[in-house]
Motif scaffolding. Structure first.
Motif, mmCIF file in Angstrom:
data_model
loop_
_atom_site.group_PDB
_atom_site.id
_atom_site.type_symbol
_atom_site.label_atom_id
_atom_site.label_comp_id
_atom_site.label_asym_id
_atom_site.label_seq_id
_atom_site.Cartn_x
_atom_site.Cartn_y
_atom_site.Cartn_z
ATOM 1 N N VAL A 189 0.837 -1.202 0.000
ATOM 2 C CA VAL A 189 0.000 0.000 0.000
ATOM 3 C C VAL A 189 0.871 1.251 0.000
ATOM 4 O O VAL A 189 0.611 2.199 -0.748
ATOM 5 C CB VAL A 189 -0.956 -0.009 1.217
ATOM 6 N N ARG A 190 1.929 1.242 0.806
ATOM 7 C CA ARG A 190 2.815 2.406 0.874
ATOM 8 C C ARG A 190 3.505 2.652 -0.463
ATOM 9 O O ARG A 190 3.581 3.787 -0.940
ATOM 10 C CB ARG A 190 3.843 2.203 1.975
ATOM 11 N N ILE A 191 3.994 1.609 -1.101
ATOM 12 C CA ILE A 191 4.665 1.755 -2.399
ATOM 13 C C ILE A 191 3.680 2.275 -3.448
ATOM 14 O O ILE A 191 4.001 3.186 -4.212
ATOM 15 C CB ILE A 191 5.298 0.416 -2.836
ATOM 16 N N GLU A 192 2.490 1.702 -3.476
ATOM 17 C CA GLU A 192 1.478 2.159 -4.432
ATOM 18 C C GLU A 192 1.146 3.628 -4.216
ATOM 19 O O GLU A 192 1.017 4.384 -5.170
ATOM 20 C CB GLU A 192 0.222 1.297 -4.336
ATOM 21 N N ARG A 193 1.013 4.025 -2.960
ATOM 22 C CA ARG A 193 0.678 5.410 -2.648
ATOM 23 C C ARG A 193 1.823 6.344 -3.031
ATOM 24 O O ARG A 193 1.612 7.378 -3.678
ATOM 25 C CB ARG A 193 0.361 5.525 -1.157
ATOM 26 N N GLU A 194 3.060 5.999 -2.655
ATOM 27 C CA GLU A 194 4.187 6.881 -2.891
ATOM 28 C C GLU A 194 4.563 7.005 -4.367
ATOM 29 O O GLU A 194 5.077 8.024 -4.781
ATOM 30 C CB GLU A 194 5.386 6.417 -2.075
ATOM 31 N N PHE A 195 4.284 5.963 -5.147
ATOM 32 C CA PHE A 195 4.645 5.995 -6.555
ATOM 33 C C PHE A 195 3.433 6.149 -7.478
ATOM 34 O O PHE A 195 3.554 6.012 -8.693
ATOM 35 C CB PHE A 195 5.440 4.740 -6.929
ATOM 36 N N GLY A 196 2.281 6.419 -6.889
ATOM 37 C CA GLY A 196 1.068 6.651 -7.674
ATOM 38 C C GLY A 196 0.649 5.450 -8.489
ATOM 39 O O GLY A 196 0.136 5.591 -9.593
ATOM 40 N N LEU A 197 0.864 4.250 -7.942
ATOM 41 C CA LEU A 197 0.543 3.030 -8.684
ATOM 42 C C LEU A 197 -0.827 2.460 -8.331
ATOM 43 O O LEU A 197 -1.270 1.516 -8.950
ATOM 44 C CB LEU A 197 1.621 1.966 -8.405
ATOM 45 N N GLY A 198 -1.453 2.981 -7.286
ATOM 46 C CA GLY A 198 -2.704 2.386 -6.804
ATOM 47 C C GLY A 198 -3.943 2.955 -7.393
ATOM 48 O O GLY A 198 -4.077 3.808 -8.156
#
Length: 157
Positions: free
Chosen positions: A148-157
């Motif tokens: 979730v953090r990676i998706e949020r920080e890299f705009g992948l979610g």
């Protein structure tokens, strides 16, 4: 309630959530619960397991534990989503820098895992050690939060 880490037994008393148990219903806990608290807990936990960075707002009722354990649990509750602390860092934060092992014991006695995120505490070397619910659950919880953090920080979610 159903969860990706196995069923969770959630118990409520007059003050709020008083216990979460991996594998099902906690023994010797009240079965009649205030509907609004249980519904709120179920909603927040379901959203957490669906991959939301949920700020748990359901009231908690922590009545047991020693003064030291309650201090540790307060520190655990303050660990931000998808972040980790070491047992030593928690020990230092509660004013007992040489009590890393005692922090581990307090984590194991945490009555409300997931909401009081003891899974976010790791060994000094960053390894996954000690978790009352089993290391496989700790790994899944940390992976969920990291994703979730990676998706949020890299705009992948």
């Amino acid at each position: 309630m159903a969860a990706p880490i196995d069923a969770l037994g959630v118990a409520v008393d007059d003050g709020g959530i008083c216990r979460i148990r991996f594998g099902g219903v906690p023994p010797n806990q009240a079965v009649s619960a205030p509907d609004e608290v249980m519904a709120r807990a179920a909603d927040e936990l379901a959203r957490y397991f669906a991959g939301e960075d949920v700020p748990f707002t359901v009231p908690l009722s922590v009545t047991g534990g020693s003064e030291f354990e309650r201090a540790v649990w307060r520190q655990l509750y303050a660990i931000p989503y998808a972040e980790m602390r070491t047992y030593g860092q928690i020990a230092a934060a509660v004013g007992e820098p040489d009590a890393a092992r005692a922090v581990g014991t307090a984590c194991n006695r945490n009555p409300i895992p997931v909401i009081i995120p003891c899974h976010r505490v790791v060994g000094a070397d960053g390894k996954l050690v000690g978790f009352g619910g089993g290391l496989w659950r700790k790994k899944l919880l940390l992976e969920l939060e990291a994703k979730v953090r990676i998706e949020r920080e890299f705009g992948l979610g």
